[in-house]
Structures are given as structure tokens and as C-alpha cells.
Design an enzyme around this catalytic site. Structure first.
Site, PDB file in Angstrom:
ATOM      1  N   GLN A  33       0.504  -0.807   0.135  1.00 24.25           N
ATOM      2  CA  GLN A  33       0.127  -0.382  -0.076  1.00 24.25           C
ATOM      3  C   GLN A  33       0.823   1.164  -0.384  1.00 24.25           C
ATOM      4  O   GLN A  33       2.077   1.451   0.483  1.00 24.25           O
ATOM      5  CB  GLN A  33      -0.907   0.002   1.299  1.00 24.25           C
ATOM      6  CG  GLN A  33      -0.281  -0.085   2.406  1.00 24.25           C
ATOM      7  CD  GLN A  33      -0.831  -1.177   3.479  1.00 24.25           C
ATOM      8  OE1 GLN A  33      -2.868  -0.854   3.564  1.00 24.25           O
ATOM      9  NE2 GLN A  33      -0.428  -0.959   4.619  1.00 24.25           N
ATOM     10  N   HIS A  64      -8.615   3.023  19.506  1.00 22.20           N
ATOM     11  CA  HIS A  64      -7.337   1.759  20.180  1.00 22.20           C
ATOM     12  C   HIS A  64      -8.286   1.920  21.513  1.00 22.20           C
ATOM     13  O   HIS A  64      -7.912  -0.011  21.420  1.00 22.20           O
ATOM     14  CB  HIS A  64      -6.223   2.565  19.930  1.00 22.20           C
ATOM     15  CG  HIS A  64      -5.831   2.884  18.838  1.00 22.20           C
ATOM     16  ND1 HIS A  64      -4.564   3.988  18.312  1.00 22.20           N
ATOM     17  CD2 HIS A  64      -5.632   1.861  17.459  1.00 22.20           C
ATOM     18  CE1 HIS A  64      -4.150   3.935  17.066  1.00 22.20           C
ATOM     19  NE2 HIS A  64      -5.143   2.295  16.633  1.00 22.20           N
ATOM     20  N   ASP A 108       0.883  -8.368  11.437  1.00 26.15           N
ATOM     21  CA  ASP A 108       0.965  -7.133  10.517  1.00 26.15           C
ATOM     22  C   ASP A 108       1.975  -7.651   9.383  1.00 26.15           C
ATOM     23  O   ASP A 108       3.002  -7.774   9.329  1.00 26.15           O
ATOM     24  CB  ASP A 108       0.932  -6.051  10.553  1.00 26.15           C
ATOM     25  CG  ASP A 108       0.184  -5.325  10.172  1.00 26.15           C
ATOM     26  OD1 ASP A 108      -0.660  -4.105  10.529  1.00 26.15           O
ATOM     27  OD2 ASP A 108       1.119  -5.336   8.671  1.00 26.15           O
ATOM     28  N   ASP A 139       1.270 -12.170   6.589  1.00 25.50           N
ATOM     29  CA  ASP A 139      -0.022 -12.351   6.495  1.00 25.50           C
ATOM     30  C   ASP A 139      -0.809 -13.279   7.287  1.00 25.50           C
ATOM     31  O   ASP A 139      -0.939 -14.102   7.712  1.00 25.50           O
ATOM     32  CB  ASP A 139      -0.509 -13.370   4.772  1.00 25.50           C
ATOM     33  CG  ASP A 139      -1.721 -13.608   5.353  1.00 25.50           C
ATOM     34  OD1 ASP A 139      -2.202 -12.749   5.821  1.00 25.50           O
ATOM     35  OD2 ASP A 139      -1.913 -13.488   3.215  1.00 25.50           O
ATOM     36  N   GLY A 140      -1.422 -12.334   8.460  1.00 24.15           N
ATOM     37  CA  GLY A 140      -2.997 -13.092   9.500  1.00 24.15           C
ATOM     38  C   GLY A 140      -3.257 -13.724   8.700  1.00 24.15           C
ATOM     39  O   GLY A 140      -3.818 -15.167   9.451  1.00 24.15           O
ATOM     40  N   ASP A 157      -7.836  -6.139  13.813  1.00 21.70           N
ATOM     41  CA  ASP A 157      -7.620  -4.262  13.209  1.00 21.70           C
ATOM     42  C   ASP A 157      -6.727  -4.049  11.830  1.00 21.70           C
ATOM     43  O   ASP A 157      -5.839  -3.509  11.181  1.00 21.70           O
ATOM     44  CB  ASP A 157      -6.231  -3.502  14.111  1.00 21.70           C
ATOM     45  CG  ASP A 157      -5.770  -1.920  14.120  1.00 21.70           C
ATOM     46  OD1 ASP A 157      -7.255  -1.496  13.663  1.00 21.70           O
ATOM     47  OD2 ASP A 157      -5.084  -1.182  14.390  1.00 21.70           O
ATOM     48  N   THR A 159      -7.770  -2.596   7.906  1.00 22.08           N
ATOM     49  CA  THR A 159      -8.135  -1.338   7.278  1.00 22.08           C
ATOM     50  C   THR A 159      -9.289  -1.594   6.119  1.00 22.08           C
ATOM     51  O   THR A 159     -10.207  -2.913   6.836  1.00 22.08           O
ATOM     52  CB  THR A 159      -6.897  -0.807   5.588  1.00 22.08           C
ATOM     53  OG1 THR A 159      -6.366  -2.440   5.354  1.00 22.08           O
ATOM     54  CG2 THR A 159      -5.532  -0.616   6.337  1.00 22.08           C
ATOM     55  N   ASP A 160     -10.181  -0.729   5.574  1.00 20.53           N
ATOM     56  CA  ASP A 160     -11.635  -1.514   5.131  1.00 20.53           C
ATOM     57  C   ASP A 160     -11.576  -2.568   4.548  1.00 20.53           C
ATOM     58  O   ASP A 160     -10.612  -2.801   3.426  1.00 20.53           O
ATOM     59  CB  ASP A 160     -12.017   0.838   4.007  1.00 20.53           C
ATOM     60  CG  ASP A 160     -11.942   1.185   5.195  1.00 20.53           C
ATOM     61  OD1 ASP A 160     -12.695   1.486   6.082  1.00 20.53           O
ATOM     62  OD2 ASP A 160     -12.052   1.928   4.735  1.00 20.53           O
TER      63      ASP A 160
END
EC number: 2.5.1.16
Lengths: 280, 280
Positions: A33, A64, A108, A139-140, A157, A159-160
Site C-alpha cells: 500500500q 484504539h 501485520d 499474512d494474518g 485491526d 483497513t477497510d
């Protein structure tokens, strides 16, 4: 500089937010990104991923704290916590406020987010050196498949849910989350805005219900996310997420026992949303 | 048209909202303010006063319902209601849903707002011809001084407290409001955002306390107001605004008895705000 604006490009928002900024502190492109850090007049430093504001120094504590503490305090004794996403370290900071926690694994996918946060947001990334913290850049979605009956709490947590974060909102992922949780484990993830993304909220909740016996929804007004009326979806094996299981003994700026209870949607309104009767 | 934006200029907001629009339907300047009506892709028609969005067709019901019904249902038998501001007619529409109401006086200083609303927002202005409605284009600050012990409910639906709407948030005005209310009367006014205007919220509450024995604060997430976490300040002579005095027998899209109760701030958090301990 005056009259310089950062104009957000949020693919999901019918409204665009513009922030008056004074400096561009960082611009880079990771494997996953675009990453930007800007200094704004009112909000302090702002972290931006793919053109969308993730948090600002001034008010990151709302998001948070409210993503972390409701499930942490619904659980009687959270010791082993997994955070997927959250590479900035804000959720990790909140999780490690709980004395019961022995290990917090942060997974993350994007190492650059971790590095940028350490450099520009020391008050957010402040717990990364805690001996209980393990930071992994993996990679989660893949990571979680290797664990069964392992974690007390899993917090996503992300991103969109567009692009690479989408898999973290699927039925398949929630099945892995369920399996990776201990028998009284509890999960929470951010599930977008009640104002602008009702369809996503409902889809998210329905996907969770395929795996979890207890599913719930709470909201907080996050000042920089388009739609603001932000929702958090909970999947729980045993604990009622509306109930607090322990004394609230962490220092917070917003979260409290009464904020916890007030944040969950009133039952009839919640049903109206799930039934698709709150379309507007 | 694509890629055409209306960019809000809100003197109180550290963030600017941009709306993708397809048409400019009206632009005019009344004696008091600039008035614009635009057509947007997502929100339908939007009313803009002095560069600030007042409401959109799509979601005006949140604001209009939540400013009106909490005090109306806290009152046992509201018959005579005064609305100051609200020239668009949205509050009037909600007030007249209550069968107990015999007279609703709408006093808006700006006749042009009333006319523009009738022309472009028929679903908002729809109750102006109700035989119980009286529409006056006068200065509400002066109007109210002629009445003592007259109204059951007074609702102030004003623009932001800058310029000519500022007097509607002063101690002097609240004294007149108190005097114009009957002995069990109740007042409500919009008092800006908990996120961006905490100082205004606190000043507003303190000014109300100079006149009213019971003062309270509730919030709703209004999707188009900067800060979104919108506050409503109540001054009451007898009724506890958190309690509903009658059966909720009006048709609404958002308001309900449980939304009413959930909207009021939890007591400790409310005190924290009043004491100035929620600065951030």
C-alpha cells in the site's frame, strides 16, 4: 503553509474529508500500500494508508481503546492475545495495559507500517519493545490457520475490507478465528460505519454468526473515519460481551465501564439492523 | 456531472467535508445569509446556509427526530410548542406528529429559508399548512421576550452559534426561555459536537444551569455535521429528560424509547465533560 489540504480518497465514503496540513513528513509505497504521514494544524500527525486516514495523534485513543478494551474486559483472564493488522502498535499498547496478559502477538503483513509508526508515532508504537510483545510481519490470514485452541482474545485491526484486507471479513477467516481461540475465547474486529456501510456491517455480522454462538455489535464515534458512527463486531464462545468480567483497572482516556455498556446497540435497534429494516 | 464537489466552509470544523454533486439547484442571498440547494449523488438534495450543510434529504430524519422527540416524550402533555429557527420545517413536522399538540409556533428570522424549503424540500416542509402551525418570520430572541408561562416545550433549531445565531446560546436568552415556559416546561437546543466543540458544549450547559434546575445532555451521530457526535442540551423545570412520560406513539425512522435512553451520556462521563476533564 496555509490553505494546503490533504483530500481523502475513501472508496467507501460518499463524502470526502479534507485536512488542513502544514507538512508532508513521509511518502512511500510498501509492497502492499501507499503510506503517508502528514502534519496537520489541528490533529497533529496523521497516518494515511492508500489515501485513507488511519488515525491522528490527537484522537487515536478513541479507536484504539474502544477496539481493545470491551472484549478484554468481557474476558475473565486474557493471557494470550493475537492482534492481526494494527501494525502501528496502537492496539498492542492498549492490550499490554492489562496485567493478565503474558503474550501479545502482533501480525501485520506490512513491515513498513510498523517502521513508519515507530519513527513518526512514538506514543502509539510505544509498546513494541515490551518483553511480552511479539511482532511478526506475516499474512494474518495464513498465520491463524496454524493455531488451534491457542488465544484468549483475537483482535483484528484492519483497513477497510477492500483489497487485501477483504479476506479478514470472510466466513472462512472467522472459522479459523474460532478454531484459534480457546474454549472461552473472544474476537473483535472493526466493521465499518452504521451510516455509510450498513450492508457491510450486516454481511460481517452474518458471517460471524456462521461460526460463533454469541455475536454482538457496538459503536463509537470515531472523529476521522467517514461516517464516524463506527461499528465493532464481536464473536464470543462463552462470555456475553455486554458484561464486564473484571474490575476496570487500566488507565484510559475514554473507555470506562459505563462507556462499555452504553456502546452496545439497544436490542431492538440491533435487531432492526440485522433484519435489514434500518435501510435508509 | 462527475468530479464536481461542494466543499463545505465550516468556521468551527478542523476538517472540511466535500460532497460530490450533480446540480446546483438554487443560489441566493437573503437578508441574513447565503442559501444554496444542491443535488448530490448519494444524499439527494442538500440545504446549505452560509457554506455549511444544514441537512440532506437522505438523512435529515436523524437530526429532526432526535432534536424533537426526547423532550416531547419527557413532557406528559405537550400542547403548545415554540420552535425558534428551523425554518425548513423539519422540526415542525416532528412536533406535529404528537396528537397532544394544539399549537406549534415556528419563529424563523429568515423568510427565504422557509420559501426555499417549501420549494425544494417538500418532504421536510410538509407540515407548514397544518392548521395547528403558525409560521412567523421574526427575530426569535425578541419574540420570546413577549411571552411568560406560555409554552410547554421550546425547541431551538439554530445554525452554529456564530453570527446572528449566537444570541440563542446566551444566559440572557435562556432566562427568557425559562420565563416563556409553563411551570413544567422543557427546552432543548442543538449544542454542537463533542469532538470538535467541547468548549461550546460546556459553555452552553453552564449558561443553561443559570436558569434551569434540571440540565442534561444527549448525543446522536449526525452524518453530515463536522464532528458528527452531535450534542443536544436540555433545560427542564420538572421533568427528568432521561425518562419517557408517555407511550411512544409516533412513527419515526430512528427515534424510539430505547434510543432515547441510550442517547443520554452516562453520568460519570457527563460529569467529566462538565468539569473540563475530557479535554483532548
Amino acid at each position: 503553509m496555509k490553505d494546503v489540504y490533504f483530500m481523502e480518497r475513501d472508496p467507501y465514503a460518499p463524502i470526502r474529508h479534507c485536512y488542513g496540513i502544514s507538512k508532508i513528513l513521509y511518502e512511500g509505497k510498501s509492497k502492499y500500500q501507499e503510506i503517508q504521514v502528514v502534519e496537520s494544524h489541528y490533529f497533529g500527525k496523521i497516518l494515511i494508508l492508500d489515501g485513507v486516514v488511519q488515525f491522528t495523534e490527537k484522537n487515536e485513543f478513541f479507536y484504539h481503546e474502544m477496539l481493545t478494551h470491551p472484549v478484554m474486559f468481557a474476558h475473565k483472564n486474557p493471557q494470550n492475545v493475537l492482534i492481526i493488522g494494527g501494525g502501528d502498535g496502537g492496539i498492542l499498547r492498549e492490550v499490554l495495559k492489562h496485567k493478565s496478559v503474558k503474550k501479545a502477538v502482533l501480525v501485520d503483513i506490512d513491515k513498513d507500517v510498523v517502521e513508519v509508526s515507530k519513527k513518526f508515532f512514538p506514543t502509539v508504537a510505544c509498546s513494541m519493545d515490551d518483553p511480552r510483545a511479539i511482532i511478526l510481519n506475516e499474512d494474518g490470514f495464513k498465520y491463524i490457520q496454524d493455531y488451534k485452541n491457542e488465544f484468549d482474545v483475537i483482535i483484528v485491526d484492519s483497513t477497510d475490507p477492500v483489497g487485501f484486507a477483504h479476506v479478514l471479513t470472510t466466513e472462512e477467516f472467522f472459522k479459523y478465528v474460532f478454531e484459534a481461540l480457546k474454549e472461552d475465547g473472544i474476537y473483535v474486529g472493526q466493521s465499518e460505519s452504521l451510516h455509510y456501510h450498513l450492508d457491510i456491517v450486516v454481511r460481517f455480522q452474518k458471517a460471524l454468526k456462521k461460526s460463533f454462538p454469541i455475536v454482538d455489535l457496538y459503536t463509537t464515534v470515531i472523529p476521522v473515519y467517514a461516517g464516524y458512527w463506527w461499528s465493532f463486531s464481536v464473536g464470543s464462545k462463552v462470555y456475553n460481551p455486554r458484561e464486564i468480567s473484571r474490575e476496570v483497572d487500566v488507565e484510559t482516556r475514554f473507555y470506562s465501564d459505563e462507556i462499555h455498556k452504553n456502546a452496545f446497540l439497544p436490542p431492538n435497534f440491533y435487531q432492526k439492523i440485522l433484519n435489514g429494516n434500518f435501510k435508509y
